[in-house]
Design an enzyme around this catalytic site. Structure first.
Site, PDB file in Angstrom:
ATOM      1  N   ARG A  50       0.810  -1.285   0.426  1.00 43.08           N
ATOM      2  CA  ARG A  50      -0.319  -0.269   0.408  1.00 43.08           C
ATOM      3  C   ARG A  50       0.833   1.433   0.407  1.00 43.08           C
ATOM      4  O   ARG A  50       2.059   0.972   0.166  1.00 43.08           O
ATOM      5  CB  ARG A  50      -0.701   0.393   0.671  1.00 43.08           C
ATOM      6  CG  ARG A  50      -0.803  -0.875   2.767  1.00 43.08           C
ATOM      7  CD  ARG A  50       0.284   0.139   3.876  1.00 43.08           C
ATOM      8  NE  ARG A  50      -0.177   1.704   3.429  1.00 43.08           N
ATOM      9  CZ  ARG A  50       1.124   2.399   3.501  1.00 43.08           C
ATOM     10  NH1 ARG A  50       2.244   1.618   3.728  1.00 43.08           N
ATOM     11  NH2 ARG A  50       1.248   3.257   3.711  1.00 43.08           N
ATOM     12  N   ARG A  93      -7.922  -0.152  -6.203  1.00 46.57           N
ATOM     13  CA  ARG A  93      -8.092   0.479  -6.002  1.00 46.57           C
ATOM     14  C   ARG A  93      -8.360   1.954  -6.233  1.00 46.57           C
ATOM     15  O   ARG A  93      -7.658   2.053  -7.052  1.00 46.57           O
ATOM     16  CB  ARG A  93      -7.212   1.022  -4.647  1.00 46.57           C
ATOM     17  CG  ARG A  93      -6.464  -0.332  -3.419  1.00 46.57           C
ATOM     18  CD  ARG A  93      -5.561   0.353  -2.285  1.00 46.57           C
ATOM     19  NE  ARG A  93      -6.528   0.780  -1.154  1.00 46.57           N
ATOM     20  CZ  ARG A  93      -5.733   1.624  -0.222  1.00 46.57           C
ATOM     21  NH1 ARG A  93      -4.296   1.015  -0.127  1.00 46.57           N
ATOM     22  NH2 ARG A  93      -5.989   2.558   0.384  1.00 46.57           N
ATOM     23  N   GLN A 201      -1.681   2.257  10.435  1.00 49.64           N
ATOM     24  CA  GLN A 201      -0.920   2.674   9.107  1.00 49.64           C
ATOM     25  C   GLN A 201       0.564   3.126  10.019  1.00 49.64           C
ATOM     26  O   GLN A 201       1.986   3.157  10.061  1.00 49.64           O
ATOM     27  CB  GLN A 201      -0.953   2.839   8.070  1.00 49.64           C
ATOM     28  CG  GLN A 201      -1.584   2.433   7.028  1.00 49.64           C
ATOM     29  CD  GLN A 201      -2.932   2.480   7.232  1.00 49.64           C
ATOM     30  OE1 GLN A 201      -3.608   2.761   8.013  1.00 49.64           O
ATOM     31  NE2 GLN A 201      -4.116   2.553   5.392  1.00 49.64           N
ATOM     32  N   ASP A 242      -1.969  10.406  -2.251  1.00 46.53           N
ATOM     33  CA  ASP A 242      -2.324   9.837  -3.147  1.00 46.53           C
ATOM     34  C   ASP A 242      -2.908  10.514  -4.523  1.00 46.53           C
ATOM     35  O   ASP A 242      -2.079   9.430  -5.173  1.00 46.53           O
ATOM     36  CB  ASP A 242      -3.790   8.807  -2.140  1.00 46.53           C
ATOM     37  CG  ASP A 242      -2.685   7.799  -1.507  1.00 46.53           C
ATOM     38  OD1 ASP A 242      -3.172   8.050  -0.092  1.00 46.53           O
ATOM     39  OD2 ASP A 242      -2.831   6.851  -1.841  1.00 46.53           O
ATOM     40  N   ASN A 252      -4.860  12.187   0.782  1.00 47.62           N
ATOM     41  CA  ASN A 252      -4.158  11.613   1.673  1.00 47.62           C
ATOM     42  C   ASN A 252      -4.863  10.767   2.751  1.00 47.62           C
ATOM     43  O   ASN A 252      -5.868  11.155   2.770  1.00 47.62           O
ATOM     44  CB  ASN A 252      -3.061  12.055   2.656  1.00 47.62           C
ATOM     45  CG  ASN A 252      -2.470  11.644   2.773  1.00 47.62           C
ATOM     46  OD1 ASN A 252      -1.279  10.317   1.887  1.00 47.62           O
ATOM     47  ND2 ASN A 252      -2.006  11.591   3.572  1.00 47.62           N
TER      48      ASN A 252
HETATM   49  O1  MRU Z   1      -4.428   3.516   2.585  1.00 54.24           O
HETATM   50  P1  MRU Z   1      -3.012   3.296   2.421  1.00 54.24           P
HETATM   51  O2  MRU Z   1      -2.311   2.726   3.416  1.00 54.24           O
HETATM   52  O3  MRU Z   1      -2.907   2.757   0.987  1.00 54.24           O
HETATM   53  O4  MRU Z   1      -2.990   4.889   2.173  1.00 54.24           O
HETATM   54  C1  MRU Z   1      -1.863   5.328   1.925  1.00 54.24           C
HETATM   55  C2  MRU Z   1      -1.376   6.864   2.046  1.00 54.24           C
HETATM   56  O5  MRU Z   1      -2.615   7.922   2.537  1.00 54.24           O
HETATM   57  C3  MRU Z   1      -0.207   7.202   2.173  1.00 54.24           C
HETATM   58  O6  MRU Z   1       0.400   8.326   2.458  1.00 54.24           O
HETATM   59  C4  MRU Z   1       0.918   7.706   0.785  1.00 54.24           C
HETATM   60  O7  MRU Z   1      -0.380   6.907   0.152  1.00 54.24           O
HETATM   61  C5  MRU Z   1       1.831   8.736   0.352  1.00 54.24           C
HETATM   62  S1  MRU Z   1       2.786   7.227   0.315  1.00 54.24           S
HETATM   63  C6  MRU Z   1       4.494   7.757   0.103  1.00 54.24           C
END
Ligand code: MRU
Length: 353
Positions: A50, A93, A201, A242, A252
């Site tokens: 992820r 996703r 996370q 993101d 994000n």
């Molecule tokens: O749901 P996730 O864990 O994929 O979300 C990740 C994030 O929001 C990160 O901050 C983003 O992808 C930047 S990763 C360098």
């Protein structure tokens, strides 16, 4: 310290994708092998891998895995399969634009060779392209770290949300790259890591990565960000993204928008660190960013235990959008974008070209 890459390819064109299963961290460090496109899709969907750049890399390798079943097919059937594989991975996703960016890049590579190379040769070229996506991300993260470190001073307390570290990229990260590069240049930082509900996370991955690199880190619940700011512990906030619209509105992990508002209320600069592949220049503002809605059980049954009444209504958006006016600067591989305006973004990034 863990030196295993987040994702890598094992073998030649008939090989497979190996990745760290991030759902098991920090309790267990285990790699898993994806030998068909369905397992790559599942790994992205279930957050085994992820973070926007890592999702893009996984998708690029996922195309290579998916095309193995087309080996030996004639050209038109081979390209039909390519469309199917890319369309399927695109459903894993919706928010991280790096997924679609990587799939487009893979398709463009194949289409450019159609007619002049055989499907066997194009499959080789696709693997080389996926490896290039991975390797370029490694370099880009170093550049982001180098530019972003300039924004931080020795002795600062900084806050981050979610995980934008090595696990979310080829390695080294985006927001965490800024901390790593600052630390490598001799600046001592104290990082506050939001745990990042509902899937933690921040607690599971960011706290682990910072601890591995021996950077001072304090874990807080998301609801504690306001008070640590008020207590004067935070001099800057750095997060990843993101998807960033052309005007700088940045999607994000859910909760980032609240952190940005808190930073503004306390006079603390809020920075976003992200590669140019995370910009979506087709969207003039963040209003058009698709926000992933996830399974209510992530909230009602977090980590295997029921914590809410049976049948309760749940709202579980995985991301939110921070408006550009709350972002002091965006750090990308080409430098620091400040002020965050459509014009300045186009100037520094070249509009993605
Ligand atoms: O749901 P996730 O864990 O994929 O979300 C990740 C994030 O929001 C990160 O901050 C983003 O992808 C930047 S990763 C360098």
């Amino acid at each position: 310290m863990n030196n295993q890459p987040t994702l890598h390819w094992i073998g030649g064109v008939d090989g497979h994708l190996r990745m760290i299963d991030q759902t098991l961290l920090p309790g267990e460090f285990k790699e898993i092998d994806c030998r068909d496109v369905e397992s790559v899709w599942e790994a992205i969907k279930m957050l085994r891998t992820r973070g926007a750049p890592a999702i893009g890399i996984a998708a690029a390798y996922g195309v290579c895995v998916g095309m193995q079943t087309a080996a030996g097919k004639e050209e038109s059937a081979w390209f039909k399969r390519l469309d199917e594989v890319a369309d399927y991975l695109a459903t894993s996703r919706p928010t991280a634009v790096n997924l679609f960016w990587a799939l487009d890049r893979m398709k463009r590579t194949a289409v450019a060779l159609r007619g002049s190379k055989t499907p066997v040769e194009i499959a080789e070229a696709l693997l080389a392209e996926a490896r290039a996506v991975n390797e370029e991300d490694r370099q880009i993260c170093r550049e982001i770290g180098r530019h972003g470190a300039e924004l931080l001073a020795d002795g600062m307390g900084v806050l981050t949300h979610c995980n934008a570290g090595g696990l979310a990229t080829a390695d080294y990260g985006t927001a965490l790259a800024v901390f790593f590069a600052a630390a490598e240049s001799g600046k001592r930082l104290h990082v506050y890591a939001d745990e990042t509900r509902p899937l933690l996370q921040g607690a599971r991955l960011t706290a682990w990565e910072l601890q591995q690199r021996e950077i001072d880190v304090t874990l807080i619940c998301d609801s504690m960000a306001a008070v640590v700011m008020r207590e004067g512990r935070i001099s800057a906030v750095v997060t990843g993204a993101d998807r960033i619209a052309a005007n700088g509105d940045a999607a994000n992990k859910i909760g980032t928008y609240g952190v940005a508002q808190l930073a503004r209320a306390h006079g603390i600069p809020f920075y976003v660190a992200a590669p140019i592949s995370t910009f979506d220049f087709s969207l003039p503002s963040g209003d058009g960013i698709p926000i992933e809605q996830r399974d209510p059980r992530e909230i009602t049954h977090g980590f295997g235990r029921q914590t809410a009444p049976e049948g309760i209504d749940v709202y579980n958006p995985a991301f939110d959008v921070t408006p550009a006016e709350l972002i002091e600067a965006i750090v990308c591989e080409r430098g620091v974008i400040r002020p965050v305006t459509t014009e300045r973004i186009a100037e520094v990034t070249g509009g993605g070209s």
